[in-house]
Write a protein that holds these residues in place. Structure first.
Motif, PDB file in Angstrom:
ATOM      1  N   ALA A 123       0.904  -1.301  -0.071  1.00  0.00           N
ATOM      2  CA  ALA A 123       0.112   0.079  -0.059  1.00  0.00           C
ATOM      3  C   ALA A 123       0.954   1.319  -0.087  1.00  0.00           C
ATOM      4  O   ALA A 123       0.581   2.233  -0.800  1.00  0.00           O
ATOM      5  N   CYS A 124       1.999   1.334   0.761  1.00  0.00           N
ATOM      6  CA  CYS A 124       2.761   2.348   0.982  1.00  0.00           C
ATOM      7  C   CYS A 124       3.494   2.505  -0.576  1.00  0.00           C
ATOM      8  O   CYS A 124       3.588   3.689  -0.988  1.00  0.00           O
ATOM      9  N   GLY A 125       3.868   1.604  -1.111  1.00  0.00           N
ATOM     10  CA  GLY A 125       4.341   1.781  -2.569  1.00  0.00           C
ATOM     11  C   GLY A 125       3.381   2.219  -3.702  1.00  0.00           C
ATOM     12  O   GLY A 125       3.779   3.167  -4.360  1.00  0.00           O
ATOM     13  N   ASN A 126       2.142   1.519  -3.426  1.00  0.00           N
ATOM     14  CA  ASN A 126       1.084   2.266  -4.437  1.00  0.00           C
ATOM     15  C   ASN A 126       0.900   3.699  -4.230  1.00  0.00           C
ATOM     16  O   ASN A 126       0.627   4.274  -5.041  1.00  0.00           O
ATOM     17  N   LEU A 127       0.830   4.113  -3.184  1.00  0.00           N
ATOM     18  CA  LEU A 127       0.614   5.653  -2.796  1.00  0.00           C
ATOM     19  C   LEU A 127       1.696   6.330  -2.957  1.00  0.00           C
ATOM     20  O   LEU A 127       1.549   7.549  -2.905  1.00  0.00           O
ATOM     21  N   GLY A 128       2.955   5.781  -3.158  1.00  0.00           N
ATOM     22  CA  GLY A 128       4.215   6.563  -3.044  1.00  0.00           C
ATOM     23  C   GLY A 128       4.346   7.266  -1.781  1.00  0.00           C
ATOM     24  O   GLY A 128       5.027   8.419  -1.807  1.00  0.00           O
ATOM     25  N   MET A 129       4.104   6.893  -0.429  1.00  0.00           N
ATOM     26  CA  MET A 129       4.035   7.379   0.705  1.00  0.00           C
ATOM     27  C   MET A 129       5.685   6.780   1.354  1.00  0.00           C
ATOM     28  O   MET A 129       5.730   5.816   2.197  1.00  0.00           O
ATOM     29  N   LEU A 130       6.620   7.747   0.925  1.00  0.00           N
ATOM     30  CA  LEU A 130       7.895   7.404   1.436  1.00  0.00           C
ATOM     31  C   LEU A 130       8.183   7.558   2.747  1.00  0.00           C
ATOM     32  O   LEU A 130       8.693   6.578   3.162  1.00  0.00           O
ATOM     33  N   THR A 146       2.931  10.821  -7.826  1.00  0.00           N
ATOM     34  CA  THR A 146       2.362  10.046  -8.617  1.00  0.00           C
ATOM     35  C   THR A 146       1.311  10.116  -9.350  1.00  0.00           C
ATOM     36  O   THR A 146       0.401  11.034  -8.972  1.00  0.00           O
ATOM     37  N   LYS A 147       1.005   9.721 -10.737  1.00  0.00           N
ATOM     38  CA  LYS A 147       0.069   9.838 -11.632  1.00  0.00           C
ATOM     39  C   LYS A 147      -0.325   8.562 -11.846  1.00  0.00           C
ATOM     40  O   LYS A 147       0.456   7.736 -12.294  1.00  0.00           O
TER      41      LYS A 147
END
Length: 502
Positions: free
Chosen positions: A140-147, A456-457
């Motif tokens: 989920a973090c990766g998909n949202l780009g939440m570094l 992220t787009k």
């Protein structure tokens, strides 16, 4: 026997036995239901799962912890996440399995924010996460780009001892990759002991989507030197890396190498080769490869060729390819929009309207493009021209301030990307407030100087925005990292890492 077959993943046999048990008028009990539901989950058989749900209500087993946990898991794995949540909320006692099923269900069905919220809820309920829940939150973090959130979870993994798990370590690498932190992914890869082919493949893919094709090739060669046998995923990753970097001869070499390793060339491998050939301008060769490949064609492989027709302005081939696509997938909005783009670039406005009418007749809808950015552990989402953010006035004001210096540096709007027969000035305004620019402006307003802006787009970045962001990065002296649906773009001092090849 129902349990035995389900445990051995022989799900069809398990359900057949369950059905025979009903035919003999034996009553299923709390020991049979969980494994019958597990079989439905394994087969993604929602209809049978719903029938078993009715059976367990009829036979009074709907308040058993293990039955309810299996029910939550079945609905989640069949994509009915909201129904799974309804069952979960009615449970009076919840075990780790039911919590994990919900978190995993959210993550694998695209409910990324809900995944993270549910993980926090699980922790507040004093339930310790397991491997599956950890993998889900990293996804989920990766998909949202939440570094920042991903870094927190990385530290959590270290504290809880999960980092020694090779699959967890690989997932952290993937998370850093998707969040645009390639250096962190590379460092963790080097630190990981006992790397398997999945871990190697993940890092090759990381280099690929960030445009470092040569590094991906070097890593593939290291993999071979260390005696790790590449599999079909590894070859997909290296072929994709070659495609992103325009390494045509290298891509052909690895495609042929698959036979040496006795890896079957599947649709995804042919898709990489078609994309590589097409974006290198070898449109005719790409078309011939599709026509002669031994696996069944789908619309996406023709879509790669259609996208290249857009790049090279080949309208005749585009129309031919579009006909093939619409035969295979007549309602896919993206391909209709792509064909509209090609007509618009040629100022063929009557054809643009014809394609739009075709879309309306088939009830297709264009996917709304949006971009998002993480700030202080929250995700802020933008769509084209929206003013929903509380800071919208500042965002639009900043974009207006940037317009003059961009033009002074040589920026010229590429109005081909606006699909309307309107005046050029109106087209320029329409381009100026695309979602990625709004997200970048938000980042510039809120993040301290020198901090990289990461957005992220959900769609491919348009050519004009790509051009504009190069100028913005030079003016504001910031690194701007954009992840679109295909790859990463690292903008710095007026240059993009993709070399304008994407």
């Amino acid at each position: 026997m129902i349990r035995a077959y389900a445990t051995e993943n022989q799900f069809h046999r398990s359900l057949n036995l369950y059905s025979k048990m009903l035919d003999t008028e034996l009553t299923p009990d709390k020991y049979a239901f969980p494994f019958a539901l597990k079989s439905c989950a394994g087969l993604s058989d929602l209809w049978t799962g719903k029938q078993i749900h009715l059976h367990l209500i009829r036979y009074g087993c709907s308040v058993d912890l293990f039955v309810d946990a299996a029910l939550v898991d079945m609905y989640a794995k069949c994509g009915e996440v909201e129904t799974a949540r309804l069952v979960f909320d009615k449970m009076t006692v919840r075990d780790l399995v039911s919590w994990t099923s919900m978190i995993s269900g959210y993550a694998h069905n695209g409910y990324n924010s809900e995944t993270l919220e549910f993980f926090d809820l699980m922790q507040n309920s004093d339930v310790k996460p397991n491997r599956v829940s950890i993998l889900s939150v990293l996804l989920a973090c990766g998909n949202l780009g939440m570094l920042r959130k991903g870094e927190w979870f990385h530290n959590y993994v270290i504290q809880t001892g999960f980092q020694s798990d090779i699959l967890v370590a690989t997932s952290i690498i993937d998370m850093y990759t998707k969040c645009g932190s390639l250096d962190s992914a590379h460092y963790l890869f080097d630190q990981t002991m006992g790397k398997d082919v999945v871990c190697w493949s993940a890092m090759i893919a990381s280099y690929g989507i960030h445009g470092h094709g040569r590094k991906a090739i070097d890593l593939f060669d290291r993999l071979v030197d260390e005696g790790v046998r590449p599999n079909h995923v590894t070859f997909t990753c290296i072929l994709s890396a070659c495609s992103h970097s325009g390494l045509l001869e290298e891509g052909k070499k690895y495609f042929d190498l698959m036979k040496e390793y006795e890896v079957v060339q599947e649709l995804k491998h042919y898709a990489c080769m078609v994309d590589l050939l097409a974006r290198a301008g070898k449109l005719s060769e790409a078309e011939k490869l599709i026509e002669r490949m031994p696996v069944k064609q789908d619309s996406s492989i023709w879509g790669s060729l259609l996208g290249a027709c857009r790049i090279y302005g080949n309208l005749d081939l585009a129309e031919k390819v579009a006909d093939r696509i619409f035969q295979l997938d007549p309602t896919h909005a993206g391909y209709h929009v792509l064909l509209s783009n090609i007509y618009a670039a040629k100022s063929r406005w009557s054809e643009v309207e014809r394609v739009r009418a075709l879309m309306a007749g088939k009830s297709t809808k264009k996917i709304l493009g949006y971009s998002w950015i993480e700030f202080k552990n929250q995700v802020y989402k933008f769509s084209v021209g929206d003013r929903l953010n509380p800071q919208s006035e500042k965002i639009y004001s900043l974009l207006e301030e940037l317009a003059a210096p961009m033009i002074n540096l040589g920026y010229v709007p590429v109005t081909d990307f606006v699909l309307h027969d309107i005046e050029d000035e109106a087209k320029e305004v329409a381009l100026s407030y695309h979602s990625e620019r709004l997200a970048i402006a938000f980042g510039l307003i809120n993040m301290s100087p020198g901090t990289p802006i990461r957005i992220t787009k959900n769609l491919r970045i348009c050519g004009d925005c790509h051009n504009a962001i190069k100028f913005i990065s030079k003016i504001v002296k910031r690194v701007i990292i954009v992840r679109d649906m295909h790859r990463f773009h690292h903008f710095e001092d007026g240059v993009c890492s993709c070399g304008d090849y994407w």
